[in-house]
Design a protein around this motif. Sequence first.
Motif, PDB file in Angstrom:
ATOM      1  N   TRP A 126     -26.758   9.873  -7.653  1.00 14.41           N
ATOM      2  CA  TRP A 126     -25.479  10.548  -7.476  1.00 14.41           C
ATOM      3  C   TRP A 126     -25.194  10.572  -5.976  1.00 14.41           C
ATOM      4  O   TRP A 126     -25.848  11.299  -5.237  1.00 14.41           O
ATOM      5  N   MET A 127     -24.285   9.720  -5.514  1.00 15.86           N
ATOM      6  CA  MET A 127     -23.972   9.661  -4.082  1.00 15.86           C
ATOM      7  C   MET A 127     -22.722  10.483  -3.840  1.00 15.86           C
ATOM      8  O   MET A 127     -21.640  10.140  -4.334  1.00 15.86           O
ATOM      9  N   LEU A 154     -20.840   6.812  -7.494  1.00 18.02           N
ATOM     10  CA  LEU A 154     -20.503   6.819  -6.070  1.00 18.02           C
ATOM     11  C   LEU A 154     -19.186   7.555  -5.833  1.00 18.02           C
ATOM     12  O   LEU A 154     -18.115   7.079  -6.211  1.00 18.02           O
ATOM     13  N   ASP A 155     -19.302   8.715  -5.205  1.00 19.22           N
ATOM     14  CA  ASP A 155     -18.135   9.491  -4.784  1.00 19.22           C
ATOM     15  C   ASP A 155     -17.855   9.079  -3.339  1.00 19.22           C
ATOM     16  O   ASP A 155     -18.749   9.187  -2.484  1.00 19.22           O
ATOM     17  N   VAL A 156     -16.640   8.622  -3.074  1.00 24.00           N
ATOM     18  CA  VAL A 156     -16.375   8.088  -1.739  1.00 24.00           C
ATOM     19  C   VAL A 156     -16.515   9.155  -0.656  1.00 24.00           C
ATOM     20  O   VAL A 156     -16.648   8.820   0.529  1.00 24.00           O
ATOM     21  N   ASP A 157     -16.544  10.454  -1.050  1.00 22.52           N
ATOM     22  CA  ASP A 157     -16.691  11.486  -0.017  1.00 22.52           C
ATOM     23  C   ASP A 157     -18.108  11.566   0.541  1.00 22.52           C
ATOM     24  O   ASP A 157     -18.390  12.381   1.420  1.00 22.52           O
ATOM     25  N   VAL A 158     -19.001  10.714   0.045  1.00 22.34           N
ATOM     26  CA  VAL A 158     -20.334  10.641   0.655  1.00 22.34           C
ATOM     27  C   VAL A 158     -20.225  10.105   2.092  1.00 22.34           C
ATOM     28  O   VAL A 158     -21.043  10.405   2.954  1.00 22.34           O
ATOM     29  N   PRO A 198     -10.906   9.179   5.051  1.00 25.58           N
ATOM     30  CA  PRO A 198     -10.011  10.343   4.962  1.00 25.58           C
ATOM     31  C   PRO A 198      -9.336  10.476   3.598  1.00 25.58           C
ATOM     32  O   PRO A 198      -8.862  11.568   3.269  1.00 25.58           O
ATOM     33  N   GLY A 199      -9.331   9.415   2.820  1.00 29.46           N
ATOM     34  CA  GLY A 199      -8.600   9.433   1.556  1.00 29.46           C
ATOM     35  C   GLY A 199      -9.408  10.019   0.420  1.00 29.46           C
ATOM     36  O   GLY A 199      -9.654   9.352  -0.588  1.00 29.46           O
ATOM     37  N   LEU A 236     -11.444   8.560  -4.766  1.00 30.78           N
ATOM     38  CA  LEU A 236     -10.497   8.029  -3.788  1.00 30.78           C
ATOM     39  C   LEU A 236      -9.126   8.661  -4.093  1.00 30.78           C
ATOM     40  O   LEU A 236      -8.631   8.558  -5.208  1.00 30.78           O
ATOM     41  N   ASN A 237      -8.547   9.314  -3.106  1.00 28.35           N
ATOM     42  CA  ASN A 237      -7.231   9.940  -3.253  1.00 28.35           C
ATOM     43  C   ASN A 237      -6.312   9.263  -2.233  1.00 28.35           C
ATOM     44  O   ASN A 237      -6.194   9.707  -1.088  1.00 28.35           O
TER      45      ASN A 237
END
Length: 326
Positions: free
Chosen positions: A144-145, A248-252, A259-260, A295-296
């Motif tokens: 879990w990243m 993979l959560d890009v906020d890692v 920033p997105g 990703l937002n």
Amino acid sequence: MTMGGQGWVVFGAAADWGAGRRGAAEGPAALRAAGLLEALGTAAEDRGDLPAPTPLPPAALVPAALVPAALAPSALARLRPEGPAHHLPRIAAWVRAIRAEAAAILASGRRPLLLGGDHSLPMGSVAASATAAAAAGRPLYLLWMDAHGDFNTPATSPSGNVHGMALAALCGEPGLGDLWGAPAPPPVAPSRLALLGVRDLDPGEARLLRARGAAVLGMDRLRAEGLAPLRRFLEEAVAAGGWLHVSLDVDVLDPTLMPGTGTPVPGGLSLEALAAALALVRGSGLLRALDLVELNPGLDPSGASARRAVALVAPLLATPALRDAA
Ligand SMILES: NC(=[NH2+])NCCC[C@H](N)C(=O)O
């Protein structure tokens, strides 16, 4: 690689009911616009986005923030039908649809890549991996990243946002009720779980993670030991003949690079460190399923966040044949 055995099948889920702010539902379109499919070439089939499940249970009538705290619980329940886990009926509908899609892809011998959407949606894809691994007699390892632990329950969550509860639910912690319907997936064993890049744990989830004994490879540990603990985790998975699912959560990534995303936390991974971690994953030859979530794109009009996400996962998907095709 051809589109046959072991190839990747990409599918999107344009839903963000698990997050506190809207916008991650635009993730799949932004990833495609940033060239994800071109990066995959003929190695993958794109199934497009899943249709929204119908009928989709109604959204909350009143946003939580507008409900006066002093209301009697019965009045509260009327105004906030989602209870302490916001939008749970909607999320459950998505999770079941995602589980079914990922299960069908795994059953065909191929590998699902879920494009989110928020981090509650992998409750569907990981459920499919857990079920398929158990049926194949293999232990499932989960990486879990994420900047966050996502190990809250409705009782410990400070926000009520279900993306912060997904991993706990997958490990069998109670609170989300009949989320999956029958049959519930086998719970992920905390001893086969690693959290990489964590730097924001709420007090309740931190206690629960410690009690369960999951490997928390937080930023502090990565700074001290580099990727050695991840290497050991993967070696153990190889030795056990395991299957690996990476969520993979890009906020890692550090928010200066990504920033997105809706819940950024300073002090995250560099592009080089994340690429190195993903190269270890790739080298293990164990990767069966991947989620790319949170990703937002509206929060980064430059488009750089989406392009970086694509550049990071592309080499991972050009994965050599699995170590063990069984
Ligand atoms: N995958 C994520 N972005 N999770 C954010 C969770 C934030 C916070 N810990 C919460 O439970 O609300």
